[in-house]
Design an enzyme around this catalytic site. Structure first.
Site, short mmCIF file in Angstrom:
data_model
loop_
_atom_site.label_atom_id
_atom_site.label_comp_id
_atom_site.label_asym_id
_atom_site.label_seq_id
_atom_site.Cartn_x
_atom_site.Cartn_y
_atom_site.Cartn_z
CD GLN A 1 -2.99 -1.17 0.24
OE1 GLN A 1 -3.16 -0.21 -0.51
NE2 GLN A 1 -3.73 -2.25 0.17
CB CYS B 1 -6.98 -9.74 4.17
SG CYS B 1 -7.90 -10.48 2.84
N1 C6P Z 1 -4.94 -6.02 0.32
C1 C6P Z 1 -7.13 -4.99 0.35
O1 C6P Z 1 -8.28 -4.86 -0.05
P1 C6P Z 1 -1.98 -9.74 -2.71
O2 C6P Z 1 -3.28 -10.40 -2.45
O3 C6P Z 1 -0.82 -10.68 -2.53
O4 C6P Z 1 -1.94 -8.98 -3.99
O5 C6P Z 1 -1.82 -8.59 -1.59
C2 C6P Z 1 -1.87 -8.94 -0.24
C3 C6P Z 1 -1.71 -7.74 0.63
C4 C6P Z 1 -0.60 -7.68 1.46
N2 C6P Z 1 -0.38 -6.62 2.24
C5 C6P Z 1 -1.20 -5.56 2.27
C6 C6P Z 1 -0.89 -4.40 3.14
C7 C6P Z 1 -2.35 -5.56 1.47
O6 C6P Z 1 -3.16 -4.51 1.50
C8 C6P Z 1 -2.62 -6.68 0.65
C9 C6P Z 1 -3.87 -6.75 -0.16
C10 C6P Z 1 -6.18 -5.90 -0.39
O7 C6P Z 1 -6.70 -4.34 1.31
C11 C6P Z 1 -6.83 -7.21 -0.69
S1 C6P Z 1 -7.17 -8.16 0.74
#
Ligand code: C6P
Length: 420
Positions: A208, A374
């Site tokens: 992020q 999540c």
């Molecule tokens: N957060 C959200 O809606 P992936 O799934 O591997 O692309 O990203 C995982 C992930 C890891 N760290 C942080 C801080 C994140 O925000 C995310 C993904 C999304 O907040 C989908 S749950």
């Protein structure tokens, strides 16, 4: 006298994003779910299309023209990502499927082989599940112990408590740069410096932060940094790990197969040089090339400009949200310029479930996320079963914030009218 009004960043770039120009449920789309995934500019869409239309071929395998062209473009994307995060060397960039896979790579390759009974791993309560579950696997297998940094009264990373947790037992610190729920920006340089004083390694989850601000791995001095392409204007299916070269060299492969080998015999194999040692099998070629295009696109705008504009949006978003008395927003307050936190707000409304808010806002064309994002342990810690989250990007406008706020007020009035 003539006045020329300067265009905002969003006004300059919005036409690069075809998806934004549509109606949803009969209303103009307001896309405020950028923390889940960003939208894609034409440059990225066209780059992917160009790859499949003109030079789709496997990489590092063929000597034919298309394969050479695909290989060059794939490796050029690695150079772009390396430059974008200021890696010391292109060999430090490993393409993965997403940030989750990048964290698992470190957990399996480094964690499983370097940690033992009684070693400590420090995480924080605000981590995404992808930065908790892999370390639970490592702890279960090695006997290492998980410790958690809690929050200050402003709902930020408690640096003081972190310092108290650090000891000679600490072997790894794995923390998020910008929380996807609290929106706080964690002091990662200080975290790395303190951890290194205890000879602990540090992984930074930059999912992020990389899409919203300049991120410099050498300045942060982290041992590994991970991010997902789909949150930074690229497609799904590709992300990256940036690791210090010496560490990646010491780490054994994570997945075995084609591409990651030097030589294979019936009873043993030798491995390819970095970064290919960690890229087993056919990679997401077109997606990685399109990630390179996303990096070109973001760099052409400038990450400083993106950050400054998003701070303006943050200030305005918070000014407007604070006028709604029923709302509780999580995470730190921005300062008057919108600095000090990310352009997102996770909030609850008394007596109204976040899913109901999100469903009714969708009827007005406004896309926000609801649920636990999540970060279930964080939600438990905050005492909130679910939150609604509006997360913005540089192509969003103040007018869209006005539409969101109006729809949100109407939704709250509707529910308090029925149930209040
Ligand atoms: N957060 C959200 O809606 P992936 O799934 O591997 O692309 O990203 C995982 C992930 C890891 N760290 C942080 C801080 C994140 O925000 C995310 C993904 C999304 O907040 C989908 S749950």
């Amino acid at each position: 006298m003539t006045f020329t009004q300067e265009l905002t960043l969003a006004e300059k770039v919005r036409f690069d994003f075809p998806i934004l120009h549509q109606e949803v449920n009969g209303k103009p789309l307001v896309y405020f779910d950028n923390a889940a995934t960003s939208q894609k500019p034409l440059l990225v869409i066209d780059t992917l299309r160009d790859y499949y239309e003109h030079y789709n071929a496997n990489v590092h395998r063929g000597v034919h023209t298309l394969s050479a062209k695909a290989t060059d473009a794939y490796e050029a994307a690695r150079d772009k990502v390396a430059k974008f995060v200021n890696a010391k060397s292109r060999q430090e960039i490993v393409f993965t499927r997403n940030a989750t896979e990048a964290i698992n790579l470190v957990a399996y390759s480094w964690g499983m082989n370097n940690l033992q009974q009684g070693d400590e791993i420090i995480l924080s309560v605000m981590e995404h599940h992808s930065n908790i579950v892999p370390w639970q696997f490592v702890a279960a297998k090695t006997g290492a112990v998980l410790k958690y940094v809690e929050l200050t009264s402003e709902e930020t990373f408690d640096l003081e408590q972190f310092q108290k947790l650090l000891s000679e037992k600490t072997k790894l610190v794995s923390v998020v740069h910008v929380s996807n729920t609290l929106g706080c920006i964690n002091p990662v340089e200080e975290i790395c410096s303190l951890a290194h004083q205890h000879d602990a390694k540090v992984l930074i989850d930059a999912c992020q932060s990389v899409p919203h601000m300049p991120v410099d791995v050498q300045q942060i001095d982290c041992d590994w940094l991970v991010a997902s392409g789909h949150k930074m204007c690229a497609t799904t299916g590709v992300g990256f790990l940036c690791g210090k070269l010496e560490l990646l060299q010491e780490m054994p492969p994570f997945l075995g197969g084609g591409e990651m080998i030097a030589e294979v015999f019936l009873d043993y194999s030798t491995y390819a040089d970095l970064p290919h040692k960690f890229e087993a099998g056919t990679p997401a070629i077109g997606e990685a090339i399109a990630l390179g295009a996303a990096v070109d696109y973001l760099s052409a705008i400038g990450m400083d400009k993106i950050h400054a504009y998003e701070a303006e949006l943050t200030a305005y978003l918070f000014q407007q949200l604070e006028k709604i008395p029923q709302i509780k927003i999580y995470g730190p307050q921005p300062d008057a310029k919108g600095e000090g936190r990310a352009a997102l707000a996770a909030f609850t409304v008394a007596e109204v479930h976040a899913n109901d808010l999100s469903t009714l806002l969708d009827q007005e064309g406004v896309a926000i996320r609801s649920g636990h994002h999540c970060t279930q342990p964080l939600h438990r810690y905050l005492g909130a079963a679910a939150t609604a989250r509006a997360s913005l990007s540089f192509y969003n406008t103040r007018e869209e914030i006005d539409i969101f706020i109006k729809a949100l007020k109407e939704t709250i009035d509707f529910f308090t009218g029925i149930f209040g």
